[in-house]
Design a protein around this motif. Sequence first.
Motif, PDB file in Angstrom:
ATOM      1  N   VAL A 276      -8.460  11.133  -3.900  1.00 24.77           N
ATOM      2  CA  VAL A 276      -9.191  11.684  -5.056  1.00 24.77           C
ATOM      3  C   VAL A 276      -9.899  12.973  -4.651  1.00 24.77           C
ATOM      4  N   LYS A 277     -10.571  12.958  -3.491  1.00 23.28           N
ATOM      5  CA  LYS A 277     -11.261  14.158  -3.024  1.00 23.28           C
ATOM      6  C   LYS A 277     -10.289  15.305  -2.799  1.00 23.28           C
ATOM      7  N   LYS A 278      -9.135  15.008  -2.217  1.00 23.92           N
ATOM      8  CA  LYS A 278      -8.125  16.041  -1.980  1.00 23.92           C
ATOM      9  C   LYS A 278      -7.610  16.603  -3.288  1.00 23.92           C
ATOM     10  N   ALA A 279      -7.359  15.754  -4.276  1.00 27.69           N
ATOM     11  CA  ALA A 279      -6.884  16.215  -5.580  1.00 27.69           C
ATOM     12  C   ALA A 279      -7.910  17.097  -6.259  1.00 27.69           C
ATOM     13  N   GLU A 280      -9.196  16.728  -6.151  1.00 26.66           N
ATOM     14  CA  GLU A 280     -10.257  17.539  -6.741  1.00 26.66           C
ATOM     15  C   GLU A 280     -10.359  18.892  -6.048  1.00 26.66           C
ATOM     16  N   ALA A 281     -10.210  18.897  -4.727  1.00 18.68           N
ATOM     17  CA  ALA A 281     -10.299  20.150  -3.972  1.00 18.68           C
ATOM     18  C   ALA A 281      -9.118  21.071  -4.268  1.00 18.68           C
ATOM     19  N   ASP A 282      -7.969  20.479  -4.595  1.00 17.77           N
ATOM     20  CA  ASP A 282      -6.771  21.261  -4.888  1.00 17.77           C
ATOM     21  C   ASP A 282      -6.762  21.867  -6.288  1.00 17.77           C
TER      22      ASP A 282
ATOM     23  N   ILE B 139       0.849  -1.192   0.000  1.00 13.56           N
ATOM     24  CA  ILE B 139       0.000   0.000   0.000  1.00 13.56           C
ATOM     25  C   ILE B 139       0.885   1.242   0.000  1.00 13.56           C
ATOM     26  N   PRO B 140       0.764   2.090  -1.016  1.00 14.45           N
ATOM     27  CA  PRO B 140       1.554   3.328  -1.019  1.00 14.45           C
ATOM     28  C   PRO B 140       1.286   4.151   0.246  1.00 14.45           C
ATOM     29  N   GLY B 141       2.349   4.725   0.788  1.00 15.24           N
ATOM     30  CA  GLY B 141       2.227   5.487   2.021  1.00 15.24           C
ATOM     31  C   GLY B 141       1.177   6.582   1.963  1.00 15.24           C
ATOM     32  N   TYR B 142       1.083   7.281   0.821  1.00 17.87           N
ATOM     33  CA  TYR B 142       0.122   8.387   0.740  1.00 17.87           C
ATOM     34  C   TYR B 142      -1.313   7.905   0.931  1.00 17.87           C
ATOM     35  N   LEU B 143      -1.621   6.666   0.519  1.00 19.71           N
ATOM     36  CA  LEU B 143      -2.976   6.141   0.729  1.00 19.71           C
ATOM     37  C   LEU B 143      -3.253   5.925   2.210  1.00 19.71           C
ATOM     38  N   VAL B 144      -2.264   5.427   2.921  1.00 21.56           N
ATOM     39  CA  VAL B 144      -2.418   5.226   4.369  1.00 21.56           C
ATOM     40  C   VAL B 144      -2.596   6.569   5.062  1.00 21.56           C
ATOM     41  N   TYR B 145      -1.769   7.557   4.693  1.00 21.10           N
ATOM     42  CA  TYR B 145      -1.832   8.858   5.360  1.00 21.10           C
ATOM     43  C   TYR B 145      -3.151   9.572   5.081  1.00 21.10           C
ATOM     44  N   THR B 146      -3.645   9.485   3.853  1.00 17.95           N
ATOM     45  CA  THR B 146      -4.918  10.148   3.570  1.00 17.95           C
ATOM     46  C   THR B 146      -6.066   9.431   4.265  1.00 17.95           C
TER      47      THR B 146
END
Length: 154
Positions: free
Chosen positions: A147-153, A36-43
């Motif tokens: 995905v939500k964070k990317a859309e908000a950014d 699991i990529p770290g960014y997925l765990v952190y988000t």
Amino acid sequence: MWLVLASSDRAKAWTEWDTYRVALLRCGSLFSAVRIPGYLVYTAAGAEEPEAVRRFLAEILDGGPIFYDVGGQQYYALTPASAARSWRLTVAECLDSDAFLGVPATDLTEFDPRYPAYWVVPMDGPGTLCAPDDVALLVLMGHQSAVKKAEADR
């Protein structure tokens, strides 16, 4: 430690754990592992602070074992070997019998800059693994949050 049974050369695996604190074990017989990529765990956790991530993972994986590869910034959740046959999530790979995995010594439960990996949630006992559905939930939560964070950014 029962994990050593995943090695064709058990003496070598013990030596690797003693010397390098990581042993190369084959997936697919005793266990598989979801990378699991770290960014997925952190988000999914909503945090990057190690203790907050540890608590989150222990809860969502119901105490199932997961370790962190510091250099690759990947988490590895150990699951039953059968999980690889039904895994369908493309954002996290389930390693099967074609894969070898560097598994940290079971007593390496805190970050130590001398070693490449450590257990975030250590094994509770022999044969204790993560439920594949729990791991899938973690991956989906992380992916949806990213995905939500990317859309908000945008």
